[in-house]
Design a protein around this motif. Sequence first.
Motif, PDB file in Angstrom:
ATOM      1  N   UNK A  23       7.398  19.455   4.496  1.00 24.11           N
ATOM      2  CA  UNK A  23       8.304  19.357   5.599  1.00 24.11           C
ATOM      3  C   UNK A  23       6.791  17.752   5.419  1.00 24.11           C
ATOM      4  N   UNK A  24       6.800  17.548   5.052  1.00 20.48           N
ATOM      5  CA  UNK A  24       5.093  16.016   5.152  1.00 20.48           C
ATOM      6  C   UNK A  24       6.578  15.041   4.305  1.00 20.48           C
ATOM      7  N   UNK A  25       6.175  14.043   3.880  1.00 21.35           N
ATOM      8  CA  UNK A  25       6.290  12.465   3.675  1.00 21.35           C
ATOM      9  C   UNK A  25       5.674  12.585   2.227  1.00 21.35           C
ATOM     10  N   UNK A  26       6.641  12.438   1.317  1.00 18.78           N
ATOM     11  CA  UNK A  26       5.002  12.104   0.288  1.00 18.78           C
ATOM     12  C   UNK A  26       4.753  10.378  -0.184  1.00 18.78           C
ATOM     13  N   UNK A  27       3.523  10.226  -0.720  1.00 18.25           N
ATOM     14  CA  UNK A  27       3.013   8.828  -0.650  1.00 18.25           C
ATOM     15  C   UNK A  27       4.051   8.556  -1.731  1.00 18.25           C
ATOM     16  N   UNK A  28       4.157   6.649  -1.402  1.00 18.18           N
ATOM     17  CA  UNK A  28       4.416   6.053  -2.742  1.00 18.18           C
ATOM     18  C   UNK A  28       4.892   5.984  -3.867  1.00 18.18           C
ATOM     19  N   UNK A  29       5.745   5.999  -4.815  1.00 16.90           N
ATOM     20  CA  UNK A  29       5.525   5.994  -6.126  1.00 16.90           C
ATOM     21  C   UNK A  29       5.905   4.601  -6.612  1.00 16.90           C
ATOM     22  N   UNK A  30       5.315   4.602  -8.300  1.00 18.87           N
ATOM     23  CA  UNK A  30       5.635   2.933  -8.299  1.00 18.87           C
ATOM     24  C   UNK A  30       6.152   3.159  -9.550  1.00 18.87           C
ATOM     25  N   UNK A  31       7.659   2.769 -10.090  1.00 18.84           N
ATOM     26  CA  UNK A  31       8.564   2.510 -10.919  1.00 18.84           C
ATOM     27  C   UNK A  31       8.458   1.387 -11.592  1.00 18.84           C
ATOM     28  N   UNK A  32       7.803   1.811 -13.234  1.00 21.42           N
ATOM     29  CA  UNK A  32       7.817   0.914 -14.249  1.00 21.42           C
ATOM     30  C   UNK A  32       9.464   0.255 -14.377  1.00 21.42           C
ATOM     31  N   UNK A  33       9.219  -0.991 -14.452  1.00 18.15           N
ATOM     32  CA  UNK A  33      10.830  -2.021 -14.509  1.00 18.15           C
ATOM     33  C   UNK A  33      10.286  -3.111 -15.638  1.00 18.15           C
ATOM     34  N   UNK A  34       9.762  -2.547 -16.183  1.00 13.28           N
ATOM     35  CA  UNK A  34       9.492  -2.738 -17.138  1.00 13.28           C
ATOM     36  C   UNK A  34       7.908  -3.629 -18.048  1.00 13.28           C
ATOM     37  N   UNK A  35       8.284  -5.131 -18.425  1.00  7.48           N
ATOM     38  CA  UNK A  35       6.549  -6.502 -18.960  1.00  7.48           C
ATOM     39  C   UNK A  35       6.496  -6.315 -18.027  1.00  7.48           C
ATOM     40  N   UNK A  36       5.248  -6.506 -17.699  1.00  6.38           N
ATOM     41  CA  UNK A  36       4.109  -6.727 -16.818  1.00  6.38           C
ATOM     42  C   UNK A  36       3.722  -6.027 -16.140  1.00  6.38           C
ATOM     43  N   UNK A  37       2.442  -6.287 -15.665  1.00 12.39           N
ATOM     44  CA  UNK A  37       0.886  -5.651 -14.899  1.00 12.39           C
ATOM     45  C   UNK A  37       1.894  -4.966 -13.180  1.00 12.39           C
ATOM     46  N   UNK A  38       3.176  -5.404 -13.277  1.00 12.39           N
ATOM     47  CA  UNK A  38       3.600  -5.005 -11.392  1.00 12.39           C
ATOM     48  C   UNK A  38       4.899  -4.198 -11.384  1.00 12.39           C
ATOM     49  N   UNK A  39       4.809  -3.001 -10.686  1.00 16.18           N
ATOM     50  CA  UNK A  39       6.253  -2.688 -10.721  1.00 16.18           C
ATOM     51  C   UNK A  39       6.272  -2.540  -9.420  1.00 16.18           C
ATOM     52  N   UNK A  40       7.671  -2.069  -8.920  1.00 15.64           N
ATOM     53  CA  UNK A  40       8.475  -1.666  -7.987  1.00 15.64           C
ATOM     54  C   UNK A  40       8.382  -0.060  -6.990  1.00 15.64           C
ATOM     55  N   UNK A  41       7.539  -0.849  -6.096  1.00 13.10           N
ATOM     56  CA  UNK A  41       7.476   0.362  -5.204  1.00 13.10           C
ATOM     57  C   UNK A  41       8.167   1.027  -4.517  1.00 13.10           C
ATOM     58  N   UNK A  42       8.386   2.386  -4.537  1.00 17.65           N
ATOM     59  CA  UNK A  42       9.049   2.473  -3.616  1.00 17.65           C
ATOM     60  C   UNK A  42       9.086   3.744  -2.560  1.00 17.65           C
ATOM     61  N   UNK A  43       9.863   4.506  -2.036  1.00 16.13           N
ATOM     62  CA  UNK A  43       9.467   5.879  -1.031  1.00 16.13           C
ATOM     63  C   UNK A  43      11.034   6.375  -0.792  1.00 16.13           C
ATOM     64  N   UNK A  44      11.510   5.886  -1.488  1.00 17.86           N
ATOM     65  CA  UNK A  44      13.849   6.244  -1.550  1.00 17.86           C
ATOM     66  C   UNK A  44      13.564   7.936  -1.868  1.00 17.86           C
ATOM     67  N   UNK A  45      13.936   8.706  -1.370  1.00 16.28           N
ATOM     68  CA  UNK A  45      14.274   9.514  -1.967  1.00 16.28           C
ATOM     69  C   UNK A  45      14.892   9.988  -3.145  1.00 16.28           C
ATOM     70  N   UNK A  46      15.303   9.216  -3.769  1.00 14.16           N
ATOM     71  CA  UNK A  46      16.109   8.912  -5.141  1.00 14.16           C
ATOM     72  C   UNK A  46      14.736   9.353  -6.131  1.00 14.16           C
ATOM     73  N   UNK A  47      13.284   8.770  -5.810  1.00 16.36           N
ATOM     74  CA  UNK A  47      12.738   8.490  -6.764  1.00 16.36           C
ATOM     75  C   UNK A  47      11.591   9.738  -7.074  1.00 16.36           C
ATOM     76  N   UNK A  48      11.800  10.861  -6.015  1.00 18.54           N
ATOM     77  CA  UNK A  48      11.642  11.991  -6.254  1.00 18.54           C
ATOM     78  C   UNK A  48      11.954  13.103  -6.261  1.00 18.54           C
ATOM     79  N   UNK A  49      12.183  13.063  -7.986  1.00 19.11           N
ATOM     80  CA  UNK A  49      12.994  13.768  -8.627  1.00 19.11           C
ATOM     81  C   UNK A  49      12.188  14.718  -9.494  1.00 19.11           C
TER      82      UNK A  49
END
Length: 99
Positions: A23-49
């Motif tokens: 019943x809890x909400x997970x912490x946001x995840x960071x997705x690697x979107x390619x080169x570079x040091x930064x990623x995309x942060x999301x809490x949307x349902x589809x990222x928790x597969x």
Amino acid sequence: MGWKAEEYGDSHEGIVGAVLADGSEPKPVYLDVGSGSSGHRTSEWWAYDGRMRRPKAAAYRAACSCGWRGPSHLIDWDQAKDDRLDDLDTSRPYSEASP
């Protein structure tokens, strides 16, 4: 993709968020979107597969930036065979998102 209630300003923006089995909400995840040091942060349902050490969502619900949460809706992972998450109908939270 989320929503924004224009009539309420920036205080009412939301997403379809993930809900874990307990019943809890997970912490946001960071997705690697390619080169570079930064990623995309999301809490949307589809990222928790459950892949790449991410938790697997048991349900999804509307999640507004003001803290309001809608009712949870169970995810039928069997319906999303072959990584076809777009086959799952997650439209209910959008209609429920009117805090």
